[in-house]
Write an enzyme that holds these catalytic residues in place. Structure first.
Site, PDB file in Angstrom:
ATOM      1  N   ASP A   1      -8.002  -5.212  -0.241  1.00 18.34           N
ATOM      2  CA  ASP A   1      -8.500  -6.042  -1.327  1.00 18.34           C
ATOM      3  C   ASP A   1      -8.091  -7.506  -1.211  1.00 18.34           C
ATOM      4  OD1 ASP A   1      -9.903  -4.117  -2.691  1.00 18.34           O
ATOM      5  OD2 ASP A   1      -8.103  -3.338  -3.660  1.00 18.34           O
TER       6      ASP A   1
ATOM      7  N   HIS B   1       0.852  -1.181   0.000  1.00 20.64           N
ATOM      8  CA  HIS B   1       0.000   0.000   0.000  1.00 20.64           C
ATOM      9  C   HIS B   1       0.886   1.229   0.000  1.00 20.64           C
ATOM     10  CE1 HIS B   1      -3.169   2.811   1.079  1.00 20.64           C
ATOM     11  NE2 HIS B   1      -3.982   1.900   0.608  1.00 20.64           N
TER      12      HIS B   1
HETATM   13  N1  ACO Z   1       4.283  -7.680  -4.807  1.00 21.97           N
HETATM   14  C1  ACO Z   1       5.636  -7.679  -4.946  1.00 21.97           C
HETATM   15  N2  ACO Z   1       6.401  -6.581  -4.753  1.00 21.97           N
HETATM   16  C2  ACO Z   1       5.783  -5.440  -4.417  1.00 21.97           C
HETATM   17  C3  ACO Z   1       4.386  -5.365  -4.261  1.00 21.97           C
HETATM   18  C4  ACO Z   1       3.626  -6.539  -4.469  1.00 21.97           C
HETATM   19  N3  ACO Z   1       2.306  -6.536  -4.342  1.00 21.97           N
HETATM   20  N4  ACO Z   1       4.021  -4.105  -3.931  1.00 21.97           N
HETATM   21  C5  ACO Z   1       5.172  -3.411  -3.882  1.00 21.97           C
HETATM   22  N5  ACO Z   1       6.227  -4.195  -4.169  1.00 21.97           N
HETATM   23  C6  ACO Z   1       7.649  -3.824  -4.156  1.00 21.97           C
HETATM   24  C7  ACO Z   1       8.006  -2.992  -5.375  1.00 21.97           C
HETATM   25  O1  ACO Z   1       8.456  -3.807  -6.437  1.00 21.97           O
HETATM   26  C8  ACO Z   1       9.074  -2.100  -4.817  1.00 21.97           C
HETATM   27  O2  ACO Z   1      10.260  -2.868  -4.704  1.00 21.97           O
HETATM   28  P1  ACO Z   1      11.719  -2.160  -4.922  1.00 21.97           P
HETATM   29  O3  ACO Z   1      11.831  -1.146  -3.843  1.00 21.97           O
HETATM   30  O4  ACO Z   1      12.676  -3.285  -4.836  1.00 21.97           O
HETATM   31  O5  ACO Z   1      11.658  -1.543  -6.300  1.00 21.97           O
HETATM   32  C9  ACO Z   1       8.628  -1.790  -3.399  1.00 21.97           C
HETATM   33  O6  ACO Z   1       7.831  -2.939  -3.031  1.00 21.97           O
HETATM   34  C10 ACO Z   1       7.783  -0.528  -3.262  1.00 21.97           C
HETATM   35  O7  ACO Z   1       6.689  -0.641  -4.170  1.00 21.97           O
HETATM   36  P2  ACO Z   1       6.121   0.550  -5.041  1.00 21.97           P
HETATM   37  O8  ACO Z   1       5.426  -0.026  -6.237  1.00 21.97           O
HETATM   38  O9  ACO Z   1       7.210   1.551  -5.293  1.00 21.97           O
HETATM   39  O10 ACO Z   1       5.089   1.177  -4.028  1.00 21.97           O
HETATM   40  P3  ACO Z   1       3.900   2.124  -4.408  1.00 21.97           P
HETATM   41  O11 ACO Z   1       3.549   2.863  -3.162  1.00 21.97           O
HETATM   42  O12 ACO Z   1       4.216   2.925  -5.617  1.00 21.97           O
HETATM   43  O13 ACO Z   1       2.700   1.128  -4.821  1.00 21.97           O
HETATM   44  C11 ACO Z   1       0.893  -0.379  -4.694  1.00 21.97           C
HETATM   45  C12 ACO Z   1       1.696   0.716  -3.957  1.00 21.97           C
HETATM   46  C13 ACO Z   1       0.476   0.116  -6.068  1.00 21.97           C
HETATM   47  C14 ACO Z   1      -0.371  -0.645  -3.878  1.00 21.97           C
HETATM   48  C15 ACO Z   1       1.764  -1.659  -4.805  1.00 21.97           C
HETATM   49  O14 ACO Z   1       2.084  -2.135  -3.516  1.00 21.97           O
HETATM   50  C16 ACO Z   1       1.081  -2.762  -5.603  1.00 21.97           C
HETATM   51  O15 ACO Z   1       1.185  -2.765  -6.840  1.00 21.97           O
HETATM   52  N6  ACO Z   1       0.350  -3.710  -4.933  1.00 21.97           N
HETATM   53  C17 ACO Z   1      -0.396  -4.732  -5.641  1.00 21.97           C
HETATM   54  C18 ACO Z   1      -1.708  -4.161  -6.169  1.00 21.97           C
HETATM   55  C19 ACO Z   1      -2.716  -3.893  -5.065  1.00 21.97           C
HETATM   56  O16 ACO Z   1      -2.970  -4.731  -4.213  1.00 21.97           O
HETATM   57  N7  ACO Z   1      -3.357  -2.703  -5.126  1.00 21.97           N
HETATM   58  C20 ACO Z   1      -4.414  -2.314  -4.190  1.00 21.97           C
HETATM   59  C21 ACO Z   1      -3.938  -1.240  -3.267  1.00 21.97           C
HETATM   60  S1  ACO Z   1      -5.186  -0.836  -2.081  1.00 21.97           S
HETATM   61  C22 ACO Z   1      -6.263   0.082  -2.950  1.00 21.97           C
HETATM   62  O17 ACO Z   1      -5.960   0.795  -3.857  1.00 21.97           O
HETATM   63  C23 ACO Z   1      -7.652  -0.003  -2.586  1.00 21.97           C
END
Ligand code: ACO
Length: 428
Positions: A364, A307
């Protein structure tokens, strides 16, 4: 004396005021930076940028706190109803019994939609995704209520637009589903409460008697409360930015629905179930899928994990995980993907990659399992999220309007070509 932050660039120094919120959140107001220094700030994805001062929702991602208008999400989910929460979010205070009853009645008066909306619905192929249908039907309200195009009308008239969309959204959502399955639409039943009416419009068939199961209606009501607002997320920011151009409430909400649709935001609830199903089909080896999620060369992400703001736990996920157990037990549903989900969570919470990056289950991760137990098909999960988020979008739109916020228009750092002379095809 008010506090300031000092920014030094070479020999120049700039004093920037600090803005403090009621929960001691502090931000640096950079409003004067450009006029004084010619500089902008750069923050792709607005990861550390406050876009507004808001009195609606407080969220502390480190401590896992979520409150609507000062009330904890745990208490609201346990004791309140979705309609009461909608009132709280939109008007700022919990309603008196008279206010609540008037609000409920106002909504019931407007549940019916213009018959011509059925013609729009019939124009969609049956494989149309219900999120696309929903956002289109919401936009169509601008045609049926052209006076809603002007957001500067009196507060009473704006309120009528608000009541209308709250009332009609369940009808649109249920009809979007009916279009998908090719069944005749059901009309609203104003004898029923908000969620029961939606369930009846969604599931009743002409040839069968349909009784709303109170376990299902209550579970849905709780899910909608948990989704009702979440401060400046992607879809809410979209609603505020679109509304800041003085576009109508319906146009702004429709934009929010489209922003919610993506799998990184509200679309994650469908993506989670599809992912869990794939893992099940593949033999249920959670370790293999964890390895894929960690592999930077593999586009797979563990959906429902991570998140932007929560870096400890998502309080909504905690409530939903428990609700998933309760609802499945009450309905006598045994869903094997619930075990896969719990197994994945356990592996992830003990895995260095996930611990280091503070990745926890979000709202979710378990919501889809409940939706499925309630009989709601996967394509409709994000529509359910939109139904829940509607009062939050309305409240945020209303606040943005009442605060007379300026048009949302970020800056950029240009990294393209410098000026170059044009050469026509014959000159090249
Ligand atoms: N699985 C694997 N790795 C992940 C995940 C995941 N679900 N989420 C984040 N990471 C990793 C990224 O690859 C990144 O790694 P790095 O630092 O080595 O590059 C690090 O964790 C930080 O992730 P970001 O994508 O930079 O974080 P951001 O805040 O931009 O994204 C998000 C947040 C979009 C929710 C992300 O965690 C994600 O894509 N999750 C999966 C989709 C999801 O469940 N979305 C619902 C969110 S809740 C809502 O909107 C209601």
């Amino acid at each position: 004396m008010s506090k300031t932050a000092e920014l030094k660039i070479g020999d120049a120094s700039y004093q920037l005021p600090l803005v403090e919120g009621t929960e001691n959140e502090t931000g640096i107001d950079i409003g004067s930076l450009r006029s004084e220094s010619g500089l902008i700030t750069l923050d792709p994805g607005f990861k550390n940028t406050g876009s507004t001062k808001s009195a609606i929702t407080f969220l502390d991602g480190e401590k896992g706190i979520l409150r609507y208008r000062g009330y904890s999400i745990e208490e609201l989910a346990e004791k309140s109803t979705f309609i009461e929460v909608a009132y709280l979010l939109i008007y700022g205070e919990l309603p008196t019994p008279e206010q609540l009853s008037a609000f409920q009645n106002d909504i019931k008066v407007h549940t019916l939609v213009h018959e011509d909306i059925k013609k729009i619905l019939e124009g969609f192929p049956s494989n149309a995704h219900p999120m696309g249908v929903l956002s289109s039907l919401v936009t169509s309200l601008t045609a049926f209520y052209p006076e809603s195009l002007d957001p500067n009308r009196s507060a009473d008239k704006v309120n009528l637009s608000i009541i209308r969309i709250l009332a009609k959204m369940p009808t649109f959502a249920a009809w979007a589903y009916k279009n998908e399955v090719g069944h005749p639409v059901n009309y609203p039943d104003n004898e029923l409460d908000y969620c029961s009416n939606f369930l009846k419009m969604m599931f009743a068939l002409p040839a069968e008697k349909y009784e709303v199961d109170p376990v299902i209606a209550n579970a849905l009501d709780k899910l909608l409360i948990l989704h009702a607002d979440h401060e400046q997320n992607c879809s809410t920011s979209t609603v505020r930015v679109v509304g800041s151009s003085q576009a109508s409430l319906y146009a702004s909400i429709s934009a929010g629905i489209n922003a919610l649709w993506g799998p990184l935001h509200g679309g994650a609830n469908s993506a989670v179930i599809n992912m869990l199903e794939n893992i099940k089909k593949d033999g249920g080896d959670t370790k293999k899928w964890m390895a894929k999620a960690k592999d930077k060369d593999d586009p797979f992400r563990l959906m429902g994990f991570g998140h932007r703001v929560y870096k400890n736990f998502d309080p909504r996920a905690k409530i939903i995980k428990k609700a998933a157990d309760d609802v499945l037990a009450k309905l006598g549903v045994n869903d094997p993907v619930l075990d896969i989900a719990k197994g994945l969570e356990e592996v992830a919470l003990n895995d260095e990659y996930f611990v280091e990056r503070k990745l926890y289950p979000n709202v979710d991760f378990y919501s889809g399992i409940i939706y499925r137990a309630l009989g709601i098909p996967v394509d409709m999960f994000t529509v359910m999220f939109a139904l829940g988020r509607l009062p939050g979008w309305i409240a945020q739109w209303k606040e943005m309007r009442e605060n007379h916020e300026p048009i949302g228009r970020p800056r950029q750092i240009y990294v393209g070509e410098n000026l170059r002379p044009y050469k026509g095809v014959s000159e090249r």
